[in-house]
Design a protein around this motif. Structure first.
Motif, PDB file in Angstrom:
ATOM      1  N   UNK A 446       0.903  -1.290   0.179  1.00 25.38           N
ATOM      2  CA  UNK A 446      -0.028  -0.115  -0.077  1.00 25.38           C
ATOM      3  C   UNK A 446       0.853   1.418   0.015  1.00 25.38           C
ATOM      4  N   UNK A 447       2.134   1.240   0.436  1.00 21.58           N
ATOM      5  CA  UNK A 447       2.870   2.334   0.486  1.00 21.58           C
ATOM      6  C   UNK A 447       4.085   2.121  -0.677  1.00 21.58           C
ATOM      7  N   UNK A 448       4.959   3.110  -0.681  1.00 24.15           N
ATOM      8  CA  UNK A 448       6.216   3.099  -1.546  1.00 24.15           C
ATOM      9  C   UNK A 448       7.321   3.808  -0.732  1.00 24.15           C
ATOM     10  N   UNK A 449       8.224   2.983  -0.676  1.00 21.26           N
ATOM     11  CA  UNK A 449       9.452   3.241   0.066  1.00 21.26           C
ATOM     12  C   UNK A 449      10.767   3.696  -0.646  1.00 21.26           C
ATOM     13  N   UNK A 450      11.486   4.824  -0.396  1.00 20.32           N
ATOM     14  CA  UNK A 450      12.669   5.120  -0.994  1.00 20.32           C
ATOM     15  C   UNK A 450      13.462   5.466  -0.020  1.00 20.32           C
ATOM     16  N   UNK A 451      14.834   4.945  -0.272  1.00 21.12           N
ATOM     17  CA  UNK A 451      16.038   5.169   0.740  1.00 21.12           C
ATOM     18  C   UNK A 451      16.843   6.317   0.090  1.00 21.12           C
ATOM     19  N   UNK A 452      17.076   7.360   1.234  1.00 19.28           N
ATOM     20  CA  UNK A 452      17.960   8.199   0.573  1.00 19.28           C
ATOM     21  C   UNK A 452      19.013   8.891   1.590  1.00 19.28           C
ATOM     22  N   UNK A 453      19.849   9.505   1.322  1.00 18.58           N
ATOM     23  CA  UNK A 453      21.003   9.808   2.099  1.00 18.58           C
ATOM     24  C   UNK A 453      20.677  11.347   2.599  1.00 18.58           C
ATOM     25  N   UNK A 454      20.811  11.876   3.787  1.00 19.51           N
ATOM     26  CA  UNK A 454      20.844  13.102   3.937  1.00 19.51           C
ATOM     27  C   UNK A 454      22.080  13.702   3.606  1.00 19.51           C
ATOM     28  N   UNK A 455      21.950  15.163   3.139  1.00 26.32           N
ATOM     29  CA  UNK A 455      23.453  15.700   2.876  1.00 26.32           C
ATOM     30  C   UNK A 455      23.455  17.087   3.353  1.00 26.32           C
ATOM     31  N   UNK A 456      24.575  17.507   3.806  1.00 25.30           N
ATOM     32  CA  UNK A 456      24.582  18.952   4.068  1.00 25.30           C
ATOM     33  C   UNK A 456      24.586  20.028   3.001  1.00 25.30           C
ATOM     34  N   UNK A 457      25.108  19.575   1.718  1.00 28.98           N
ATOM     35  CA  UNK A 457      25.180  20.345   0.732  1.00 28.98           C
ATOM     36  C   UNK A 457      24.188  19.953  -0.349  1.00 28.98           C
ATOM     37  N   UNK A 458      23.464  20.818  -1.031  1.00 33.24           N
ATOM     38  CA  UNK A 458      22.599  20.017  -2.072  1.00 33.24           C
ATOM     39  C   UNK A 458      23.181  19.708  -3.237  1.00 33.24           C
ATOM     40  N   UNK A 459      22.668  18.748  -3.917  1.00 31.80           N
ATOM     41  CA  UNK A 459      23.170  18.151  -5.025  1.00 31.80           C
ATOM     42  C   UNK A 459      23.194  19.548  -6.030  1.00 31.80           C
ATOM     43  N   UNK A 460      22.213  20.314  -5.972  1.00 30.48           N
ATOM     44  CA  UNK A 460      22.087  21.482  -6.737  1.00 30.48           C
ATOM     45  C   UNK A 460      23.218  22.290  -6.816  1.00 30.48           C
ATOM     46  N   UNK A 461      23.989  22.420  -5.634  1.00 30.78           N
ATOM     47  CA  UNK A 461      25.216  23.403  -5.584  1.00 30.78           C
ATOM     48  C   UNK A 461      26.427  22.575  -6.331  1.00 30.78           C
ATOM     49  N   UNK A 462      26.265  21.113  -5.985  1.00 27.85           N
ATOM     50  CA  UNK A 462      27.425  20.606  -6.766  1.00 27.85           C
ATOM     51  C   UNK A 462      27.264  20.554  -8.457  1.00 27.85           C
ATOM     52  N   UNK A 463      25.758  20.307  -8.917  1.00 26.40           N
ATOM     53  CA  UNK A 463      25.582  20.608 -10.303  1.00 26.40           C
ATOM     54  C   UNK A 463      25.889  21.883 -10.747  1.00 26.40           C
ATOM     55  N   UNK A 464      25.584  22.832 -10.113  1.00 26.31           N
ATOM     56  CA  UNK A 464      25.982  24.592 -10.340  1.00 26.31           C
ATOM     57  C   UNK A 464      27.385  24.489 -10.693  1.00 26.31           C
ATOM     58  N   UNK A 465      28.159  23.901  -9.613  1.00 23.32           N
ATOM     59  CA  UNK A 465      29.611  23.834  -9.774  1.00 23.32           C
ATOM     60  C   UNK A 465      30.245  23.182 -11.115  1.00 23.32           C
ATOM     61  N   UNK A 466      29.451  22.206 -11.218  1.00 25.98           N
ATOM     62  CA  UNK A 466      29.961  21.302 -12.433  1.00 25.98           C
ATOM     63  C   UNK A 466      29.599  22.212 -13.620  1.00 25.98           C
ATOM     64  N   UNK A 467      28.399  22.794 -13.711  1.00 23.45           N
ATOM     65  CA  UNK A 467      28.014  23.297 -15.128  1.00 23.45           C
ATOM     66  C   UNK A 467      28.892  24.447 -15.475  1.00 23.45           C
ATOM     67  N   UNK A 468      29.414  25.180 -13.969  1.00 22.93           N
ATOM     68  CA  UNK A 468      30.212  26.370 -14.171  1.00 22.93           C
ATOM     69  C   UNK A 468      31.666  25.959 -14.939  1.00 22.93           C
ATOM     70  N   UNK A 469      32.112  24.635 -14.230  1.00 27.52           N
ATOM     71  CA  UNK A 469      33.291  24.226 -14.786  1.00 27.52           C
ATOM     72  C   UNK A 469      33.455  23.988 -16.096  1.00 27.52           C
ATOM     73  N   UNK A 470      32.324  23.288 -16.474  1.00 28.93           N
ATOM     74  CA  UNK A 470      32.229  22.695 -17.951  1.00 28.93           C
ATOM     75  C   UNK A 470      32.159  23.761 -18.864  1.00 28.93           C
ATOM     76  N   UNK A 471      31.343  24.972 -18.411  1.00 31.43           N
ATOM     77  CA  UNK A 471      31.398  26.199 -19.374  1.00 31.43           C
ATOM     78  C   UNK A 471      32.672  26.680 -19.533  1.00 31.43           C
ATOM     79  N   UNK A 472      33.242  26.749 -18.308  1.00 33.90           N
ATOM     80  CA  UNK A 472      34.517  27.655 -18.420  1.00 33.90           C
ATOM     81  C   UNK A 472      35.645  26.712 -19.185  1.00 33.90           C
ATOM     82  N   UNK A 473      35.646  25.524 -19.006  1.00 35.25           N
ATOM     83  CA  UNK A 473      36.441  24.488 -19.816  1.00 35.25           C
ATOM     84  C   UNK A 473      36.232  24.826 -21.221  1.00 35.25           C
ATOM     85  N   UNK A 474      34.845  24.787 -21.504  1.00 43.55           N
ATOM     86  CA  UNK A 474      34.582  24.768 -23.037  1.00 43.55           C
ATOM     87  C   UNK A 474      35.188  26.335 -23.771  1.00 43.55           C
ATOM     88  N   UNK A 475      34.767  27.272 -22.676  1.00 37.24           N
ATOM     89  CA  UNK A 475      35.074  28.458 -23.415  1.00 37.24           C
ATOM     90  C   UNK A 475      36.602  28.670 -23.598  1.00 37.24           C
TER      91      UNK A 475
END
Ligand SMILES: C[C@](O)(CO)[C@H](O)COP(=O)(O)OP(=O)(O)OC[C@H]1O[C@@H](n2ccc(N)nc2=O)[C@H](O)[C@@H]1O
Ligand SMILES: Nc1ncnc2c1ncn2[C@@H]1O[C@H](COP(=O)(O)OP(=O)(O)OP(=O)(O)O)[C@@H](O)[C@H]1O
Length: 480
Positions: A446-475
């Motif tokens: 009747x329910x759905x379970x998801x296992x997730x890990x708590x993080x201090x820093x959001x995956x969004x911040x990691x993604x932003x750093x990645x995208x910035x790095x990729x853009x800089x490198x491409x430039x």
């Protein structure tokens, strides 16, 4: 024979494990056979990866899985790895493996990863030579970048002298291409309501724990200045969709603000938005708010607006009380209406998050006469000591929503079960991944379970750093 590639679904886990077992048979007689055949895929790890959208499956005309690829994003900041790629032996040499590989690499590029790595056998035709045909080159495996992968090889007993490591560089997404951004879920580890403001909003205290799991937002710039929602959520018309509202608010702000030039040459000021919803709606996990925050943060980068985090958080607050914490991207102690945030560093924990499939309307709960609105103020130390764990909404939700009460009761059989936000999702904190997955595996249908890990820093911040790095490198390398 035609085939289709799509994201894998948890219902396909057994089929994918069976494909791996069949594919490994091809190594019979090879010196690696003993170690390869001794190691099979742990289903709970595959399930985790599927829940994070990191597995793609090739389906035949009868929609039966015939191959899959599994990306690993734990290897390093801007590096993704091929954890596994397998095709049924009787479906070999039809381009299925190549298509799966390209699919995974395309996603990694869109997500801002700069490189895809893998470890493979040098002397097997469908291993190293196959990857070489698809843009991978053998690298120096003694380099520090491969220490982790080689350690894993050692643990698995793989023959080091026969294994090579290969890398394929990725370039940043071009102007008209899709980019991929995470929108993590949150849990409220406790929630206390201490008062009500004249405008009707409630003063609360809570701890927002960000998770490493959530929705996926895809953005593609448009030249015509329009904000378009592709796909859409049933029952949520585009003008009310928080992701669309976030893009429109940012666009209006950038057009009105002095010193910000959204029409700057070369940056198209419109956007197409797609969202892969994984976070249950009305679940108290902040899904809509997180989608909105991701759109604000990602478009600030893609539109090159250079707005500060404070400005983005304030724009977020205008969209909803839960948006600022996702914009700032840190697990935090929160006060005010949830926008006054103090980042917290919390012990590493896994969570079993249970969806009772019962959306709970936040507004109705805040209006409930029986809600306790005058709780004494808690302190960070009372939370840290484990004394403060209650959620003010829990008694109200229990009384009004029997399915949520049943979910709390079931999960409560394993430890302290708590409600997140205004519910209906409930969760339990576990010290290890194994403990969390063992509980999740027993989840009633009747329910759905998801296992997730708590993080201090959001995956969004990691993604932003990645995208910035990729853009800089491409430039700097003059790509695009
Ligand atoms: C329950 C929580 O999820 C805990 O994190 C949040 O407090 C709710 O945040 P949210 O869904 O982003 O809330 P909003 O979209 O800003 O507000 C929805 C409605 O909830 C009520 N509301 C919300 C937040 C708050 N501190 N006091 C309130 O009274 C208001 O009636 C508001 O009209
Ligand atoms: N992009 C979106 N994703 C989900 N819901 C959205 C979105 N845009 C608008 N909504 C609307 O917002 C409502 C609440 O969504 P959401 O999933 O954020 O609830 P929630 O997790 O209970 O939020 P909270 O924890 O902030 O109370 C939905 O029922 C839906 O009508």
């Amino acid at each position: 024979m035609s085939f289709l590639i799509e994201r894998a679904d948890p219902s396909q886990i057994d089929a994918l494990c069976a494909i791996e077992r069949k594919a490994v048979q091809l190594f019979r007689g090879h010196p690696a056979w003993a170690s390869y055949s001794a190691i099979s895929i742990p289903p709970e790890l595959l399930q985790q990866a599927i829940g994070r959208g990191l597995v793609w499956v090739a389906l035949n005309e009868a929609a039966v899985p015939v191959g899959f690829v599994w990306l690993d994003t734990d290897a390093g900041d801007s590096v993704a790895g091929i954890a596994e790629i397998d095709v049924l032996p009787d479906h070999g040499q039809r381009g299925i493996g190549a298509a799966l590989l390209e699919h995974a690499c395309a996603w990694a590029g869109a997500a801002g990863y700069r490189r895809v790595d893998l470890g493979t056998l040098a002397d097997v035709r469908w291993n190293a030579p196959f990857y070489a045909k698809h843009g991978f080159a053998v690298v120096d495996k003694d380099g520090p970048a491969f220490a982790y992968a080689r350690e894993r090889d050692r643990e698995n007993g793989f023959p080091d002298h026969l294994r090579v490591f290969m890398s394929r560089p990725l370039s940043a997404p071009g102007r008209g291409e899709w980019t991929v951004w995470p929108a993590p879920a949150k849990l409220n580890l406790f929630l206390r309501i201490t008062g009500r403001r004249p405008d009707g909003y409630h003063e609360l205290q809570t701890v927002f724990r960000l998770l490493d799991w959530g929705d996926e937002v895809r953005l593609r710039l448009r030249d015509d200045g329009e904000v378009r929602r592709l796909g859409g959520i049933p029952g949520v018309p585009p003008p009310t969709d928080l992701a669309v509202r976030a893009a429109q608010l940012l666009q209006r702000h950038a057009r009105a603000a002095t010193g910000v030039n959204i029409e700057r040459a070369g940056v198209p000021p419109g956007v197409d938005i797609e969202v892969t919803k994984r976070i249950p709606m009305g679940g108290g996990l902040g899904g809509g708010s997180s989608d909105a925050a991701t759109v604000l943060v990602a478009l600030n980068q893609l539109w090159r607006l250079d707005l500060t985090e404070d400005v983005l958080a304030e724009l977020g607050r205008q969209l909803g009380a839960d948006v600022p914490v996702f914009v700032r991207g840190r697990s935090a102690w929160a006060e005010g209406i949830g926008e006054q945030l103090t980042p917290l560093s919390l012990p590493s924990r896994h969570y079993v998050v249970l969806d009772p499939h019962e959306p709970v309307p936040t507004v109705a709960l805040f209006q409930a006469p029986e809600l306790t609105r005058n709780a004494p103020r808690a302190t960070i130390s009372s939370f840290v000591s484990g004394e403060t764990t209650e959620n003010a909404f829990a008694p109200v939700v229990r009384a009004r929503h029997p399915r949520v009460a049943a979910a709390l009761d079931w999960l409560g059989g394993f430890g302290q079960a708590r409600l997140s936000g205004s519910g209906g999702c409930v969760f339990l904190e576990a010290k290890s991944f194994d403990r969390a997955t063992a509980i999740a595996a027993r989840c009633p249908v009747a329910f759905t379970a998801q296992v997730a890990m708590g993080v201090d820093v959001s995956p969004l911040r990691d993604a932003l750093a990645r995208h910035r790095g990729a853009e800089r490198a491409t430039r700097t390398t003059g790509g695009r």
